[in-house]
Design an enzyme around this catalytic site. Structure first.
Site, mmCIF file in Angstrom:
data_model
loop_
_atom_site.group_PDB
_atom_site.id
_atom_site.type_symbol
_atom_site.label_atom_id
_atom_site.label_comp_id
_atom_site.label_asym_id
_atom_site.label_seq_id
_atom_site.Cartn_x
_atom_site.Cartn_y
_atom_site.Cartn_z
ATOM 1 N N THR A 310 0.825 -1.211 0.000
ATOM 2 C CA THR A 310 0.000 0.000 0.000
ATOM 3 C C THR A 310 0.856 1.257 0.000
ATOM 4 O O THR A 310 0.564 2.223 -0.712
ATOM 5 C CB THR A 310 -0.913 0.026 1.245
ATOM 6 N N HIS A 428 -8.923 -6.683 2.362
ATOM 7 C CA HIS A 428 -7.501 -6.959 2.603
ATOM 8 C C HIS A 428 -7.371 -8.413 3.030
ATOM 9 O O HIS A 428 -8.247 -8.933 3.714
ATOM 10 C CB HIS A 428 -6.985 -6.030 3.717
HETATM 11 C C1 GP9 Z 1 -3.009 -0.588 6.445
HETATM 12 C C2 GP9 Z 1 -3.291 -0.785 5.030
HETATM 13 C C3 GP9 Z 1 -2.723 -2.093 4.527
HETATM 14 O O1 GP9 Z 1 -3.143 0.669 6.999
HETATM 15 O O2 GP9 Z 1 -3.126 0.300 4.240
HETATM 16 O O3 GP9 Z 1 -1.489 -2.043 3.924
HETATM 17 P P1 GP9 Z 1 -0.943 -3.274 3.026
HETATM 18 O O4 GP9 Z 1 -0.850 -4.474 3.932
HETATM 19 O O5 GP9 Z 1 -1.953 -3.511 1.944
HETATM 20 O O6 GP9 Z 1 0.326 -2.853 2.491
HETATM 21 MN MN MN Z 2 -2.773 -2.515 0.286
#
Ligand code: GP9
Ligand code: MN
Length: 725
Positions: A310, A428
């Site tokens: 992310t 997620h």
């Molecule tokens: C957590 C979210 C996840 O705040 O943005 O991040 P990722 O695991 O997808 O890198």
């Molecule tokens: Mn992410």
């Protein structure tokens, strides 16, 4: 029995005994801080167990160093000095945390004396009565040493025995680290957040880790000079492509909404999941956007993230520079590098106010520090939203609908035009634990892989959340005044799982190839411009690195003077070479190079023996990819934007605070009076919070039971809410 007691009292009177007593007190005090001061967000027995033991190895290692000092007086002096240092580090962090919800980093310490002055003030303000507990031991030491009751052992340890203690504590530390890595793979290489490091390894190790990272960042930084900017600027100028005249400035002055679609892949668009012979459209709303003539929808847009996931996507979207080849740029450099990111550029060029909304802790991916360098005026993190419960959230934060609903009270107070980003999270990994109650209903897929099975249901939830948000924008009239950009940040189903996904995509698990993996790196990218009729599906090949110049040109801002390495995707001159972050990997409309193999992009046919002509074309692509990554890396690791002189003043992170933001927004409205452009002011000082309506899955479908196939295992099928990928 007596003999045992004698032995025990002998140990306690010895040097090592004294150290063990101090380690124990340090342990208890650290646990106290963990319990009452820090917010470590641990879940489950395993994480709490690691938290419970982590002060011990490092405490023993550190205090054990005194054993190498032989003269009695100096031994006791050094052990007390070391103990005091451990205490000071613990205590100053507890005070700092009360104010800043973060731990003290090297750069905080290196910050100017004005910050230090401010720190002292806040420190005094944040003292609590229970802080006496932290210094009870010192009062005790003072008393006992005054009474001469502290047993003194004048027999020194020999070096071999001292070394044995050091070796033993290193062994304990390795076990600690090993357990932490099982809980969170790649903990040290990816960094994630200060909280993750502290809760896994303790405060002293966090300092060491942070020092190591700071040292590396500093080294590259100090070796770089203004001269390094020259080749980078040359690259950027040569690589720049001018805007498409038809589209330049077509969204000028509009509010910008970025909607970060967590882990959403392009294959989900228009996809129908077949369960028991019935087809279920997974993302009906996003599909309608994809086909709308209000939308520039891209069908060949690739994610270009690496370990920073992310955070890499955010870095590219906001700055048109890549993340790092190793670890996360935001974690390692985000808080210290000078940057010219979208929020700052738009504030400078067109007076935009900016804000991020995200239902996780602010420190994750070092967002709290990076966003200041990006010039974000406001950051509404978890602490601004509804209390997170197991019903409405999971390990990465609040469920999307709740986060979006709770955002409205702040959104409506922002001065327009604004630049905002909503980072969703419910879709997620592991895709099975975030939904509960009335949100359960979208059917699970039926493969052997639970992760894949849940993906469609959470994607459907994300879709419904986005729809609710659009409905709100339409209900308030914000919609017609805005441009909304949606993007998927990275894959949701990892390459190792793709063969199990294959049958759902009409492909064969047996013949699934790296070419297929490469093609699944596509993510949605849609630019919705309400009122526009030129929207269509565009097949230009591009990636996250290209988003910022594309947006700038739509807003009527020429990207030419900025250090962007991406290209406007609407420009007729776009070169359509997509560099992936893993060296050697790239995708163009003609060729795909992935995992060491070469393919024809259109057919998937592998190229094993390229002819002269192909070799020549490949050489051009490879050089272009290499240059793009090299230019970006030079900027990122050398902190080169600090040398850039393009008329914009340098961002000063100290001008940004993310505390008490609602008060700050209200003060601005009050000051502006009739001039205030916030939605709240425009709406006659009436809140629009009630206009956000996000019916649950069950509510939406109960009138039509045929399309509902409740499946209670969505929330209960996985025992662990702590799965990582
Ligand atoms: C957590 C979210 C996840 O705040 O943005 O991040 P990722 O695991 O997808 O890198
Ligand atoms: Mn992410």
């Amino acid at each position: 029995m007596n003999k045992n007691r004698y032995l025990l009292s002998k140990i306690f009177r010895s040097r090592i005994g004294f150290i063990l007593i101090l380690v124990t007190i340090y342990w208890i005090k650290t646990l106290l801080a963990y319990l009452i001061d820090f917010d470590l967000d641990t879940k489950g027995f395993y994480q709490n167990f690691i938290l419970f033991i982590n002060p011990l190895p490092i405490g023993l290692l550190f205090l054990g160093l005194a054993l190498y000092v032989k003269p009695t007086k100096w031994f006791y002096r050094s052990v007390l000095l070391l103990y005091t240092l451990l205490f000071l580090w613990l205590f100053s962090n507890t005070l700092y945390f009360r104010e800043f919800s973060d731990y003290i980093s090297i750069s905080t310490m290196l910050a100017s004396s004005s910050v230090a002055g401010g720190l002292l003030q806040t420190t005094i303000k944040s003292l609590r009565i229970w802080d006496l507990l932290y210094i009870l031991d010192f009062i005790g030491f003072a008393y006992f040493s005054f009474k001469k009751k502290i047993p003194i052992d004048s027999k020194p340890f020999n070096h071999r025995a001292s070394f044995a203690v050091t070796a033993l504590s290193i062994l304990f530390f390795s076990i600690n680290l090993f357990l932490a890595e099982i809980d969170r793979p790649e903990l040290l290489s990816r960094g994630f957040s200060n909280t993750y490091i502290v809760r896994a390894l303790g405060l002293p190790s966090f300092l060491g880790y942070n020092a190591y990272q700071t040292y590396h960042a500093h080294k590259d930084r100090s070796e770089a000079s203004a001269d390094d900017l020259v080749p980078v600027q040359d690259y950027v100028h040569q690589h720049y492509v001018g805007p498409n005249k038809d589209y330049f400035g077509m969204a000028k002055g509009k509010n910008v909404f970025y909607i970060h679609l967590e882990s959403l892949q392009q294959f989900i668009i228009d996809y129908k999941l077949t369960v028991d012979g019935t087809e279920h459209e997974v993302t009906p709303f996003l599909n309608s956007l994809y086909h709308s003539n209000e939308t520039f929808a891209f069908s060949n847009f690739f994610n270009q993230v690496k370990a920073g996931k992310t955070s890499d996507a955010e870095t590219m979207i906001e700055t048109s520079l890549f993340g790092l080849n190793q670890g996360s740029f935001m974690v390692q450099y985000g808080g210290s590098n000078t940057q010219q990111a979208a929020p700052y550029i738009l504030a400078q060029e067109a007076g935009y106010t900016s804000a991020v909304f995200h239902g996780n802790a602010a420190s994750f991916w070092n967002r709290n520090n990076t966003y200041k360098q990006w010039g974000y005026n406001y950051f509404f993190d978890k602490s601004y939203f509804t209390e997170a419960t197991s019903e409405n959230s999971f390990q990465y934060g609040l469920n999307d609908k709740v986060m979006l609903a709770d955002s409205i009270q702040y959104l409506e107070r922002l001065q327009q035009p604004f630049y905002t980003k909503f980072i969703t999270v419910s879709n997620h990994y592991p895709y099975t634990t975030s939904l509960s109650g009335d949100e359960i209903g979208f059917p699970l897929a039926d493969t052997k892989d639970e992760t894949i099975n849940g993906y469609f249901a959470t994607a459907n939830y994300l879709d419904a959340s986005v729809k609710a948000f659009f409905d709100y924008l339409k209900a308030t009239g914000l919609y017609k005044n805005s441009i909304i950009v949606l993007y998927g940040d990275h894959y949701g189903i990892s390459n190792s799982r793709n063969p199990s996904l294959a049958p759902l995509l009409g492909a064969n698990s047996e013949t699934w190839s790296d070419y297929d993996n490469a093609m699944l790196q596509r993510v949605p990218y849609m630019i919705v411009i309400p009122g526009m009729t030129k929207g269509r599906i565009i097949d230009t090949f591009g990636g996250e690195i290209d988003a910022l110049p594309t947006l700038e040109h739509l807003l009527g801002i020429d990207s030419k003077k900025y250090l962007h390495v991406g290209q406007d995707l609407l420009s007729p001159d776009n070169q359509q070479i997509v560099a992936l972050r893993t060296p050697g990997n790239f995708i163009t409309p003609e060729y795909t190079s992935y995992a060491g193999k070469l393919y024809h992009t259109q057919t998937g046919e592998e190229i094993t023996n390229p002819d002269e002509d192909t070799l020549k074309k490949l050489e051009v692509i490879r050089t272009s990819v290499k240059n793009q990554l090299a230019a970006s890396d030079a900027i990122q690791t050398g902190d080169l934007v600090r040398f850039l002189d393009n008329g914009l003043p340098t961002v000063n992170p100290k001008n940004y605070s993310y505390l008490d933001s609602l008060k700050a927004l209200e003060a601005i409205e009050a000051e502006l009076g009739n001039e205030s452009t916030s939605l709240y002011s425009k709406n006659g000082e009436k809140s629009t919070v009630d206009l956000f309506q996000a019916p649950s899955y069950r509510n939406l479908h109960e009138s039509n039971p045929a399309s509902t196939s409740p499946n209670s295992s969505t929330s209960s099928s996985s025992s662990s809410s702590e799965k990582k990928e």
